[in-house]
Design an enzyme around this catalytic site. Structure first.
Site, PDB file in Angstrom:
ATOM      1  CB  VAL A  13      23.252  -0.276 -66.255  1.00 25.41           C
ATOM      2  CG1 VAL A  13      23.256  -0.039 -65.419  1.00 25.41           C
ATOM      3  CG2 VAL A  13      23.023  -2.236 -66.104  1.00 25.41           C
ATOM      4  CB  THR A  63      26.989  -6.149 -60.902  1.00 24.33           C
ATOM      5  OG1 THR A  63      25.287  -5.758 -60.993  1.00 24.33           O
ATOM      6  CG2 THR A  63      26.308  -7.016 -60.074  1.00 24.33           C
ATOM      7  CD  GLU A  92      21.694  -3.713 -62.448  1.00 24.35           C
ATOM      8  OE1 GLU A  92      20.904  -3.405 -62.619  1.00 24.35           O
ATOM      9  OE2 GLU A  92      22.498  -4.796 -62.405  1.00 24.35           O
ATOM     10  CD  GLU A 122      18.873  -8.485 -70.338  1.00 24.77           C
ATOM     11  OE1 GLU A 122      18.498  -7.703 -71.604  1.00 24.77           O
ATOM     12  OE2 GLU A 122      20.062  -8.127 -70.370  1.00 24.77           O
ATOM     13  N   GLY A 149      20.010 -17.929 -68.357  1.00 18.19           N
ATOM     14  CA  GLY A 149      20.741 -17.370 -69.132  1.00 18.19           C
ATOM     15  C   GLY A 149      20.613 -15.906 -68.802  1.00 18.19           C
ATOM     16  CB  CYS A 163      21.943 -10.307 -63.881  1.00 21.64           C
ATOM     17  SG  CYS A 163      22.563  -8.766 -65.071  1.00 21.64           S
TER      18      CYS A 163
END
Length: 430
Positions: free
Chosen positions: A10, A120, A152, A156, A265, A268
């Site tokens: 990030v 986060t 954010e 990915e 998985g 996040c």
């Protein structure tokens, strides 16, 4: 005029993105190995387009060799992108975040600046834990520092485009001076900016992530119910569901989540779903759907390992694992379903396991050190294996259907499922 603390996935994307938009950006990270790679124009992880952006911006608008003191005092916004790993009870570990906040206060001098939490964290974290800490430090140091929350929404594999062309920007801010700074740095993005409370900003992030994780677990629960009932074409049922016109159009790409697989998985979804359930309990509410969501994500992996064991009684069979990253287009193996399913197979006595991933072989081996072998190509894996288990839906696998289906395949991503063709109407008799 911007400092980014933490240059992971990030943070580096954020720093290079603001730099590309014309801002002077300082990048700071305590991991000197990571900083050394960045100084050498190396992105420390795989993410498309960041390498090109790094080559263009490093030494121009993007600076990584400044001290924290210099960076903070030449910035209006200090964006914190450090890790907030999950605790055993599902709550967020704020050690790195609060430490970074204190570092900013100790380094800061002079003009007003705003600390922006991009890491986060569960709803109410900023208002109940970070803001009181900032207020305490303000009293202790008597320095003009504001606070904002700016979650954010980066995927990915698509992070660069997501940052440079956001569909929306969410900012939790409760004072006008901080809002003015944030408004200035997001002006070049020409995207809707939503100014909300701290709690609302954090909740919107978790609303997004827990919706996605819930949709995946819902689909997996439905697939297990269908298996137990029997005589149900699971992938076709879901593909027909996707024909509902409410799923069509741009950017309605939700169909990729409403489809059974082997669990979610990555960094996040597991962490954020557990964290929201934890914070709900802390506030006196038992989040049964979220807790069930997490339980189903574990159960689907047991279900699949049991399905293999039931079909393959020979423990000497060589099991070929197709895919180790938690999703295609990434080398990220954090909380990858492949890791847990392989561990369950090992526990059941399958000692001959060989795996292949187009991108994540070395990362997976380095991270988990499991007693398995690795193939250096798809052809090699298929040749060695008696049974194949597809756990990551890479394009390379889909493009080699004939090769992969030459052996019995447990396609737990339904990569080769086709929508059944509608029946051809009989010609009328004249």
């Amino acid at each position: 005029m911007i400092t980014v603390l933490g240059l992971g996935f990030v943070g580096l994307t954020t720093a290079l993105g603001f730099s590309k938009k014309g801002f002077k950006v300082y990048g700071i990270d305590v991991n000197q190995e990571r900083v050394a790679k960045i100084k050498n124009y190396e992105v420390p992880f795989y993410e498309p387009h960041l390498d090109e952006a790094l080559r263009e911006e490093l030494g121009q608008n993007f600076i990584v060799d400044a001290s924290l003191h210099e960076a903070v005092n030449d910035s209006k916004a200090i964006i914190i992108c450090v890790g907030t790993p999950g605790n055993p009870d599902g709550s967020a570990n704020l050690t790195y975040l609060l430490s970074a906040v204190k570092d900013v206060f100790e380094a800061s001098e002079g003009d007003f600046k705003v600390i922006v939490t991009k890491s986060t964290v569960p709803p109410s974290t900023v208002s109940r834990k970070v803001k009181p800490y900032v207020d305490q430090l303000n009293q202790q140091y008597n320095k003009p520092i504001g606070l904002a929350s700016n979650p954010e929404f980066l995927r990915e594999g698509y992070a660069w485009d997501d940052f440079m062309n956001p569909d929306r920007v969410v900012i939790g801010v409760e004072d006008e001076r901080s809002k003015e700074v944030l408004n200035q740095i997001y002006l070049p993005f020409n995207a809707p900016v939503h100014y909300v409370t701290y709690n609302s900003a954090e909740f919107i992030k978790y609303l997004s992530n827990t919706l996605l994780s819930t949709l995946i677990s819902f689909s997996n629960e439905m697939s297990m119910i269908a298996e137990h009932i029997g005589d149900i074409d699971v992938p076709s049922a879901f593909k027909i569901l996707h024909q509902d016109k409410r799923w069509t159009g741009a950017p309605a790409n939700m169909a990729s989540y409403v489809f059974p697989g082997c669990g979610y998985g990555g960094y996040c979804l597991p962490k954020d779903t557990a964290a929201l359930a934890s914070i709900a309990k802390e506030n006196g509410f038992e989040a049964k759907i979220l807790e069930g969501n997490l339980r189903i994500n574990d159960e689907i992996m047991d279900f699949m390992a049991n399905k293999i064991a039931a079909a393959v009684p020979n423990k000497e069979a060589t099991i070929g694992i197709l895919g180790l990253a938690f999703k295609s287009g990434s080398d990220d193996v954090r909380l990858s379903p492949s890791k847990f399913i392989i561990e369950k197979l090992l526990a059941k006595g399958y000692s001959r396991i060989v795996a292949y991933d187009p991108m994540a072989n070395e990362v997976f081996d380095k991270e988990f050190k499991l007693p398995i072998a690795y193939a250096d190509s798809l052809e090699s894996l298929v040749e060695q294996a008696d049974e194949l288990v597809l756990l990551t839906s890479w394009a390379e696998f889909k493009q080699n259907k004939e090769l992969i289906t030459s052996k019995r395949l447990f396609d737990f991503r339904y990569a080769f499922a086709e929508l059944p063709k509608p029946p051809v109407a009989a010609e009328s008799v004249a």
